[in-house]
Design an enzyme around this catalytic site. Structure first.
Site, PDB file in Angstrom:
ATOM      1  N   LYS A  78      58.385 116.638  74.479  1.00 10.68           N
ATOM      2  CA  LYS A  78      59.433 117.900  73.247  1.00 10.68           C
ATOM      3  C   LYS A  78      59.080 118.741  72.767  1.00 10.68           C
ATOM      4  CE  LYS A  78      60.120 113.846  70.342  1.00 10.68           C
ATOM      5  NZ  LYS A  78      59.406 114.626  69.343  1.00 10.68           N
ATOM      6  N   HIS A 109      50.187 119.412  64.095  1.00 10.36           N
ATOM      7  CA  HIS A 109      49.825 118.032  65.626  1.00 10.36           C
ATOM      8  C   HIS A 109      50.442 118.285  66.753  1.00 10.36           C
ATOM      9  CE1 HIS A 109      54.406 119.022  64.051  1.00 10.36           C
ATOM     10  NE2 HIS A 109      54.415 117.668  64.886  1.00 10.36           N
ATOM     11  N   CYS A 167      61.428 112.016  64.015  1.00 14.25           N
ATOM     12  CA  CYS A 167      61.830 111.772  65.836  1.00 14.25           C
ATOM     13  C   CYS A 167      62.762 110.901  65.965  1.00 14.25           C
ATOM     14  CB  CYS A 167      60.560 112.102  66.694  1.00 14.25           C
ATOM     15  SG  CYS A 167      60.105 114.004  66.075  1.00 14.25           S
ATOM     16  N   ASP A 223      56.846 109.136  70.262  1.00 13.89           N
ATOM     17  CA  ASP A 223      55.772 110.352  69.183  1.00 13.89           C
ATOM     18  C   ASP A 223      55.072 109.275  69.166  1.00 13.89           C
ATOM     19  OD1 ASP A 223      57.746 112.345  70.372  1.00 13.89           O
ATOM     20  OD2 ASP A 223      57.718 113.099  68.537  1.00 13.89           O
ATOM     21  N   ASP A 234      55.594 114.685  71.571  1.00 16.35           N
ATOM     22  CA  ASP A 234      55.372 116.311  70.781  1.00 16.35           C
ATOM     23  C   ASP A 234      54.647 116.908  71.725  1.00 16.35           C
ATOM     24  OD1 ASP A 234      57.684 115.798  68.929  1.00 16.35           O
ATOM     25  OD2 ASP A 234      55.897 117.004  67.435  1.00 16.35           O
ATOM     26  N   HIS A 259      53.504 120.251  71.941  1.00 17.05           N
ATOM     27  CA  HIS A 259      53.283 121.883  71.101  1.00 17.05           C
ATOM     28  C   HIS A 259      52.343 122.548  71.434  1.00 17.05           C
ATOM     29  CE1 HIS A 259      56.482 120.214  68.124  1.00 17.05           C
ATOM     30  NE2 HIS A 259      55.750 119.389  67.439  1.00 17.05           N
TER      31      HIS A 259
END
Length: 185
Positions: free
Chosen positions: A86, A61, A127, A8, A46, A48
């Site tokens: 992810k 974020h 993470c 990340d 990440d 999202h």
């Protein structure tokens, strides 16, 4: 076989981002140095959805496709062999790179006969820690590169507690200087 896993390292986790690790930018030069010593480099992101229940717990974020979800320009991005995505669902998920939704990290590592995993990135307490613990559970010899990892430090003592938990679980803590001076890559 050894592999480097960068967790990340994204704009939203850097000092100007929406969920910053105060020293997140300082890990980039160390990670770039590390990348020169590995033939297999994997990075997680990440990724999202814009409306995720994850954001009930965290500031918005790393929304998929946003500037905040991208790797910083200063990272040697062409060296990365595989990007894991992810946290792609409307869930409070995606803490560990082993939760990637586009590929099974464990299967990919096995396919490349990886037995030692060197982990770095952002953030120590969340993470990175979850990825390290999952790597250990999956049976990988797991190293965490401390000077190539930074915490968000939301609460005093959180980062130290994360280092202690990872080490107690069996992770080996190291530094970029120790690795490039001692380990045979």
């Amino acid at each position: 076989m050894k592999a480097l896993l960068i967790v990340d390292l994204q704009n939203d986790f850097l000092p100007e981002g929406t969920l910053p690790a105060p020293n997140g930018d300082k890990v980039v030069p160390e990670i770039n140095k590390l990348m020169e010593h590995f033939s297999l480099i994997i990075a997680s992101k990440d990724w999202h959805p814009a409306n995720s229940v994850h954001f009930k717990k965290w500031p918005v974020h790393c929304v998929a496709g946003s500037k905040g979800a991208e790797f910083p320009f200063s990272l040697n991005r062409p060296k990365i062999d595989l990007v894991l995505y992810k946290g792609t669902n409307d869930l409070d998920d995606g803490y560990s790179a082993f939760e990637a939704t586009n590929i099974s990290l464990d299967q990919h590592l096995k396919m490349h006969a990886v037995n030692s995993l060197y982990i770095c990135g952002l953030t120590t307490e969340y993470c990175v820690k979850n990825t390290v613990l999952d790597a250990l559970k999956a049976g990988y010899e797991t190293f965490v590169v401390q000077d190539a990892t930074a915490g968000v430090n939301a609460h005093p003592g959180d980062e130290k507690a994360a280092w202690d938990e990872m080490q107690k679980a069996g992770a080996k803590l190291t530094t970029t200087a120790a690795m490039t001076g001692v380990y045979d890559f």
